[in-house]
Design an enzyme around this catalytic site. Structure first.
Site, short mmCIF file in Angstrom:
data_model
loop_
_atom_site.label_atom_id
_atom_site.label_comp_id
_atom_site.label_asym_id
_atom_site.label_seq_id
_atom_site.Cartn_x
_atom_site.Cartn_y
_atom_site.Cartn_z
N ARG A 101 2.55 27.20 79.31
CA ARG A 101 1.53 27.96 80.03
C ARG A 101 1.63 29.45 79.68
NH1 ARG A 101 2.96 30.66 84.49
NH2 ARG A 101 1.04 30.15 85.59
N LEU A 102 0.51 30.12 79.87
CA LEU A 102 0.47 31.57 79.82
C LEU A 102 -0.02 32.04 81.18
CD1 LEU A 102 -1.13 32.34 76.32
CD2 LEU A 102 1.28 32.49 76.96
N ASP A 103 0.57 33.10 81.70
CA ASP A 103 0.14 33.63 82.99
C ASP A 103 -1.34 33.98 82.94
OD1 ASP A 103 2.76 33.42 83.83
OD2 ASP A 103 3.23 35.49 83.26
N ILE A 104 -1.97 34.05 84.09
CA ILE A 104 -3.41 34.31 84.16
C ILE A 104 -3.78 35.63 83.49
CG2 ILE A 104 -3.28 35.39 86.44
CD1 ILE A 104 -6.00 34.05 87.05
N HIS A 189 6.89 34.30 84.37
CA HIS A 189 6.84 35.76 84.23
C HIS A 189 8.08 36.32 83.52
CE1 HIS A 189 3.23 36.08 86.50
NE2 HIS A 189 3.74 35.91 87.69
#
Length: 242
Positions: A101-104, A189
Site C-alpha cells: 500500500r501507499l498512504d493516501i 507511515h
C-alpha cells in the site's frame, strides 16, 4: 477448466455476464456454439471465440499504476476513491488488488495483480525487497542523518532495519531537502516516521521503485499500463513466480 471460468479469466466479464453470453449463443468452442458454462475446455489447445473474437488464456494480470494522492490503496472504500477505480474492466473482472500500500497522501509506483503468490513474495519480510522513495523534506538533511539511517532508526513501537538515505538537493534558503530513501520494510507511515525521528518533516513522498520494478516516468498521475514482457522477466529473475 470449466468454460465459464476460462471466460472470466480471459477478461470477458463476470460469471453473471459470462452466463448471459453463453445463453445468447455468443460463444463458440472449436467452431461449435456452446451454451453450457460447465463445459470443460483445454485452455491451451481449444479455440474459444466470444462475439467473434478469439480469446487467449490469461490467468494472471499485472498493472503498473502511478498512484495519485487522495486515492486509497484498497479495492473498495466507502469514503474515498480507490486505486481499483482507476483501472479498466479487466482489472475488476480479474479481481486484482494492490501489492502493498501507499498512504493516501503518497504518490508513485504501485503494482496491482491477481497473483497472490507474487504479492506474498514481494511483501514477505524474509525477502527484504527494496523500496525506493523520493521525499521532499522540510529541514536540512545532514551527514548525521545518513549515518542514523544506516544504523537503523529506532521508533516507539519498532526498530527499523538499516536504510539508505541519499541527499539529492538542498535548498538552504527554503530550508528544504530532496532525498532518496531506500527501505526494506513497509510499516505504516514508516518513511515519514523515520524522517520525523530526525527532527524533520516529509512534505511530499513518491515511490520510485519496488524490487525490480521502476516507475514508468511517462505515466502521469492516475495513469496505468500493463507490465511489459521485460518487466515480467525481471520478476522471474527476481525469483518471484508469475
Amino acid at each position: 477448466m470449466r468454460l465459464d471460468k476460462f471466460l472470466v479469466e480471459a477478461g470477458v466479464g463476470s460469471r453473471t455476464e459470462v452466463k448471459q453470453l453463453l445463453k445468447k449463443k455468443l460463444v463458440e468452442v472449436n467452431g461449435v456454439v456452446e451454451t453450457s458454462a460447465k463445459r470443460h475446455v483445454d485452455e491451451k489447445a481449444d479455440q474459444i471465440v466470444c462475439q467473434g473474437q478469439v480469446l487467449g488464456y490469461e490467468k494472471f494480470v499485472y498493472y503498473m499504476l502511478n498512484k495519485p494522492k487522495d486515492v486509497i490503496s484498497a479495492t473498495e472504500d466507502n469514503h474515498h476513491k480507490t486505486v481499483l477505480d482507476l483501472l479498466d474492466k479487466t482489472a475488476h473482472d480479474k479481481e486484482v488488488f494492490p501489492v502493498g500500500r501507499l498512504d493516501i497522501d503518497t504518490h508513485g509506483l504501485l503494482l496491482l495483480t491477481n497473483n497472490g503468490a507474487l504479492a506474498h513474495a514481494m511483501l514477505s519480510p524474509k525477502r527484504h525487497v527494496d523500496k525506493l522513495y523520493q521525499a521532499k523534506v522540510q529541514g536540512i538533511v545532514t551527514v548525521e542523518d545518513i549515518e542514523a539511517f544506516e544504523k537503523g532508526i529506532v521508533l516507539d513501537d519498532f526498530s527499523c532495519q538499516p536504510a539508505q538515505l541519499l541527499i539529492k538537493e538542498v535548498d538552504e534558503k527554503a530550508e528544504t531537502s530532496l532525498v532518496h530513501i531506500t527501505i526494506k520494510e513497509g510499516k505504516f507511515h514508516q518513511v515519514k516516521r523515520m524522517v520525523a525521528a530526525r527532527g524533520k518533516k516529509v512534505v511530499d513522498l513518491q515511490r520510485l521503485s519496488m524490487g525490480p520494478l521502476v516507475l514508468d516516468q511517462s505515466l502521469s498521475l492516475g495513469q496505468w499500463r500493463r507490465l511489459t514482457d521485460q518487466e515480467l522477466v525481471a520478476l522471474e529473475n527476481f525469483k518471484v513466480e508469475i
